[in-house]
Scaffold this active site. Structure first.
Site, PDB file in Angstrom:
ATOM      1  N   LYS A 136       0.800  -1.164   0.045  1.00  0.00           N
ATOM      2  CA  LYS A 136      -0.008  -0.051   0.074  1.00  0.00           C
ATOM      3  C   LYS A 136       0.952   0.975   0.036  1.00  0.00           C
ATOM      4  CE  LYS A 136      -3.712  -2.546   2.132  1.00  0.00           C
ATOM      5  NZ  LYS A 136      -4.617  -2.750   3.446  1.00  0.00           N
ATOM      6  N   GLN A 156      -4.416  -1.524   9.556  1.00  0.00           N
ATOM      7  CA  GLN A 156      -4.337  -2.995   9.041  1.00  0.00           C
ATOM      8  C   GLN A 156      -4.784  -3.906  10.171  1.00  0.00           C
ATOM      9  OE1 GLN A 156      -3.128  -3.609   5.842  1.00  0.00           O
ATOM     10  NE2 GLN A 156      -4.024  -5.714   6.353  1.00  0.00           N
ATOM     11  N   ASP A 178     -11.117   2.889   4.398  1.00  0.00           N
ATOM     12  CA  ASP A 178     -11.476   1.472   4.375  1.00  0.00           C
ATOM     13  C   ASP A 178     -13.105   1.179   4.368  1.00  0.00           C
ATOM     14  OD1 ASP A 178      -9.303  -0.255   3.968  1.00  0.00           O
ATOM     15  OD2 ASP A 178      -8.810  -0.231   6.042  1.00  0.00           O
TER      16      ASP A 178
END
Ligand code: NDP
Length: 304
Positions: free
Chosen positions: A52, A96, A119
């Site tokens: 990422k 994460q 997200d």
């Protein structure tokens, strides 16, 4: 002959569009920024975060990796999230997953500023998705919708079956399909006669995390198959069962492991089109994370 839906190519296309828009913003003195929070030493998570951060660098997006110890407590992690919420250089915050057991994941995800929630996991964004109002959407499902659009696969009026009901993939995907007027069925581990339900699908989405589970008898001839699963097979017998007699067996022998989706490779020939693993849904997820970071940067500044 079934068509391969090339998620890697579509992912590259999305990324190049994001890069062009980022370059334009940077000319105006604005650089979108993403913070990736990594707790502990989870090897797979470290690889995801590295990818990422690398994607941000390719696209001209500022990134900051925040590494925190595995022993962190919920209040300590909350403090870090609050700092990022107030940080002007940061437009997107990704935490994460999975977090260590002692950390209350839901409390952490709920603390992320909804405007920076790239997200799409914050309840405010989940509500916006449910209501079909603008907001940040989870990357994998929105990436799948983008793939269908760009590959000109009709969704409206078609039977869509989603296998998996997670908050990250199955549920938001089902809602996005519904908003595009598909007739949607959501399946899970308690669904009775899963193959029969799947055979109703014009569009079949496998998001269960079970290697090669969806076999040819789940697939209506001519259906479109979207395989979200990413499973690592290290057992030679299992690899042979999936890939025996194909060149991918050579890959397995060379590396001692191979990736497979939730769809059995022999089911592909029944479909009109399918996403491969790797190179299908995976690259779209990261491309949409970049697109969401750009969207958050633009929305936060009231630009369009
Ligand atoms: P979860 O484990 O959170 O959810 C799996 C879902 O599948 C659950 O709803 C479960 O049902 C259902 N399920 C499991 N076994 C069966 C079965 N035998 N029959 C019917 N349904 C079943 O997984 P995620 O949604 O997070 O991920 C799914 C897969 O997608 C994984 O392989 C993951 O690695 C991959 N993934 C890939 C991404 C990408 O970028 N390509 C991104 C995110 C995930 P129940 O709710 O009843 O337990």
């Amino acid at each position: 002959m079934s068509r391969i839906l090339d998620g890697a190519a579509v992912g590259r296309q999305i990324k190049s569009e994001v890069a062009a828009r980022v370059a334009d913003l940077r000319q105006r003195g604005i650089q979108p920024g993403l913070a990736a929070v990594l707790v502990g030493e989870h090897p797979a998570s470290a690889v995801y975060v590295k990818n990422k951060v690398q994607a941000c660098a390719e696209l001209g997006i500022y990134s900051r990796r925040v590494d925190l110890p595995a022993t962190i407590t919920t209040p300590e992690l909350l403090d870090q999230i609050r700092l990022l919420n107030g940080d002007e250089a940061i437009d997107g915050i990704l935490v994460q997953l999975p977090l260590p057991q002692q950390v209350e994941s839901r409390v952490i995800l709920n603390a992320v500023d909804p405007q920076k929630d790239v997200d799409g996991f914050h309840p405010e964004n989940v509500g916006r998705l449910c209501a079909n109002s603008p907001g940040l959407r989870p990357c994998t499902p929105v990436g799948i919708m983008e793939l269908l659009k760009r590959e000109r696969i009709e969704v409206r009026g078609r039977e869509a079956v989603v296998v998996g009901r997670s908050d990250i993939v199955g549920k938001p995907l089902a809602l996005l399909l519904l908003h595009q007027s598909a007739t949607v069925t959501i399946c899970h581990s308690r669904t009775v006669d899963l193959p029969a339900v799947c055979r109703r699908a014009d569009l079949l989405f496998a998001a269960m995390g079970k290697a090669g589970f969806v076999t040819a008898d789940f697939v209506k001839p001519g259906a479109v198959l979207v395989d979200v699963g990413i499973n690592r097979v290290t057992d030679a017998g299992q690899a042979e069962q999936f890939f025996g007699g194909t060149p991918r067996m050579e890959d397995f022998r060379a590396k001692g492991a191979i990736l497979i989706g939730d769809v059995h490779p022999r089911a592909h020939s029944v479909a009109s089109a399918y996403t491969p693993v790797p190179g299908g849904v995976g690259p779209l997820t990261i491309a949409m994370l970049m697109a969401n970071t750009l969207q958050a940067a633009v929305a936060r500044r009231g630009l369009n």
